[in-house]
Design a protein around this motif. Structure first.
Motif, PDB file in Angstrom:
ATOM      1  N   THR A 296       0.843  -1.188   0.000  1.00 56.11           N
ATOM      2  CA  THR A 296       0.000   0.000   0.000  1.00 56.11           C
ATOM      3  C   THR A 296       0.882   1.243   0.000  1.00 56.11           C
ATOM      4  O   THR A 296       1.881   1.314   0.717  1.00 56.11           O
TER       5      THR A 296
ATOM      6  N   ARG B  42       0.988   7.372   0.591  1.00 56.92           N
ATOM      7  CA  ARG B  42      -0.097   8.348   0.433  1.00 56.92           C
ATOM      8  C   ARG B  42      -1.438   7.746   0.867  1.00 56.92           C
ATOM      9  O   ARG B  42      -2.190   8.365   1.625  1.00 56.92           O
ATOM     10  N   ASP B  43      -1.729   6.527   0.410  1.00 55.27           N
ATOM     11  CA  ASP B  43      -2.999   5.884   0.767  1.00 55.27           C
ATOM     12  C   ASP B  43      -3.066   5.570   2.264  1.00 55.27           C
ATOM     13  O   ASP B  43      -4.119   5.713   2.887  1.00 55.27           O
TER      14      ASP B  43
ATOM     15  N   MET C  20      -1.465   7.163   4.719  1.00 56.47           N
ATOM     16  CA  MET C  20      -1.630   8.408   5.473  1.00 56.47           C
ATOM     17  C   MET C  20      -3.043   8.957   5.326  1.00 56.47           C
ATOM     18  O   MET C  20      -3.621   9.465   6.289  1.00 56.47           O
ATOM     19  N   GLN C  21      -3.635   8.817   4.149  1.00 57.50           N
ATOM     20  CA  GLN C  21      -5.019   9.275   3.961  1.00 57.50           C
ATOM     21  C   GLN C  21      -5.976   8.435   4.805  1.00 57.50           C
ATOM     22  O   GLN C  21      -6.912   8.966   5.415  1.00 57.50           O
ATOM     23  N   LEU C  22      -5.748   7.132   4.868  1.00 57.08           N
ATOM     24  CA  LEU C  22      -6.567   6.258   5.708  1.00 57.08           C
ATOM     25  C   LEU C  22      -6.466   6.663   7.171  1.00 57.08           C
ATOM     26  O   LEU C  22      -7.472   6.728   7.887  1.00 57.08           O
TER      27      LEU C  22
ATOM     28  N   VAL D 172      -5.769   9.589   8.369  1.00 53.91           N
ATOM     29  CA  VAL D 172      -6.490  10.859   8.537  1.00 53.91           C
ATOM     30  C   VAL D 172      -7.994  10.611   8.540  1.00 53.91           C
ATOM     31  O   VAL D 172      -8.719  11.089   9.413  1.00 53.91           O
ATOM     32  N   ASP D 173      -8.475   9.843   7.560  1.00 52.56           N
ATOM     33  CA  ASP D 173      -9.918   9.575   7.443  1.00 52.56           C
ATOM     34  C   ASP D 173     -10.484   8.872   8.664  1.00 52.56           C
ATOM     35  O   ASP D 173     -11.600   9.149   9.093  1.00 52.56           O
ATOM     36  N   LYS D 174      -9.727   7.944   9.221  1.00 51.77           N
ATOM     37  CA  LYS D 174     -10.188   7.152  10.367  1.00 51.77           C
ATOM     38  C   LYS D 174      -9.761   7.744  11.704  1.00 51.77           C
ATOM     39  O   LYS D 174     -10.059   7.182  12.750  1.00 51.77           O
ATOM     40  N   TYR D 175      -9.038   8.864  11.649  1.00 51.79           N
ATOM     41  CA  TYR D 175      -8.557   9.540  12.856  1.00 51.79           C
ATOM     42  C   TYR D 175      -7.793   8.563  13.758  1.00 51.79           C
ATOM     43  O   TYR D 175      -8.068   8.426  14.939  1.00 51.79           O
TER      44      TYR D 175
ATOM     45  N   GLU E 258       2.215   7.730  13.147  1.00 50.61           N
ATOM     46  CA  GLU E 258       2.440   9.153  12.908  1.00 50.61           C
ATOM     47  C   GLU E 258       3.923   9.477  13.066  1.00 50.61           C
ATOM     48  O   GLU E 258       4.476  10.272  12.321  1.00 50.61           O
TER      49      GLU E 258
ATOM     50  N   GLY F  91       5.162   9.747  -1.681  1.00 48.58           N
ATOM     51  CA  GLY F  91       3.796   9.255  -1.504  1.00 48.58           C
ATOM     52  C   GLY F  91       3.443   7.991  -2.248  1.00 48.58           C
ATOM     53  O   GLY F  91       2.588   7.223  -1.808  1.00 48.58           O
TER      54      GLY F  91
END
Length: 141
Positions: free
Chosen positions: A61, A64-65, A67-69, A71-74, A92, A107
């Protein structure tokens, strides 16, 4: 601390077995807990904390994907899994220390290049005190 009578290793109070030699510590006495919270930490298993479901990704994976996950899932980390086994963890802190300001350029690279390999794992039936001991000894947050 509980001292193992077999090898002399210091162990976290409440541990069922010695971290060094795996000898049983169930008959070794230690000072009584001072507060009810301390008693629960020594007595209860991790499952009593009702941990959330862990986010998982494959080693391929992209950063980028991942890190976006996060962020999306906090969430502050994801477990990297291959063949249903954890092979790493990406947190993090990994993003800050291993990628830093180069996130845009890196990314598309696989998360396996930046993860912390061979994570320490515990079972839901392990004592909370044992988890805290592992965290303190390993420098984990």
């Amino acid at each position: 601390m509980t001292i193992c009578p077999e090898c002399g290793q210091e162990n976290m109070p409440g541990a069922d077995s010695c971290e060094a030699c795996q000898s049983s510590l169930t008959r070794v006495s230690s000072r009584p807990p001072i507060q009810p919270e301390e008693e629960r930490i020594l007595r209860d298993a991790i499952r009593e904390l009702h941990p959330r479901e862990v986010l998982t990704v494959s080693p391929e994976t992209s950063v980028r994907d991942v890190m976006q996950l996060m962020v999306d899932k906090y969430e502050g980390c994801v477990v990297v899994v291959e063949n249903d086994r954890p092979v790493g963890i990406f947190s993090e802190r990994d993003a800050l220390m291993r990628i830093g300001p180069d996130a845009a350029e890196l990314g598309d690279r696989p998360v396996s290049e930046f993860m912390t390999s061979t994570p320490t794992t515990l079972e839901a039936n392990d004592k909370i005190a044992f988890a805290l001991q592992k965290m303190a000894g390993g420098g984990y947050r």
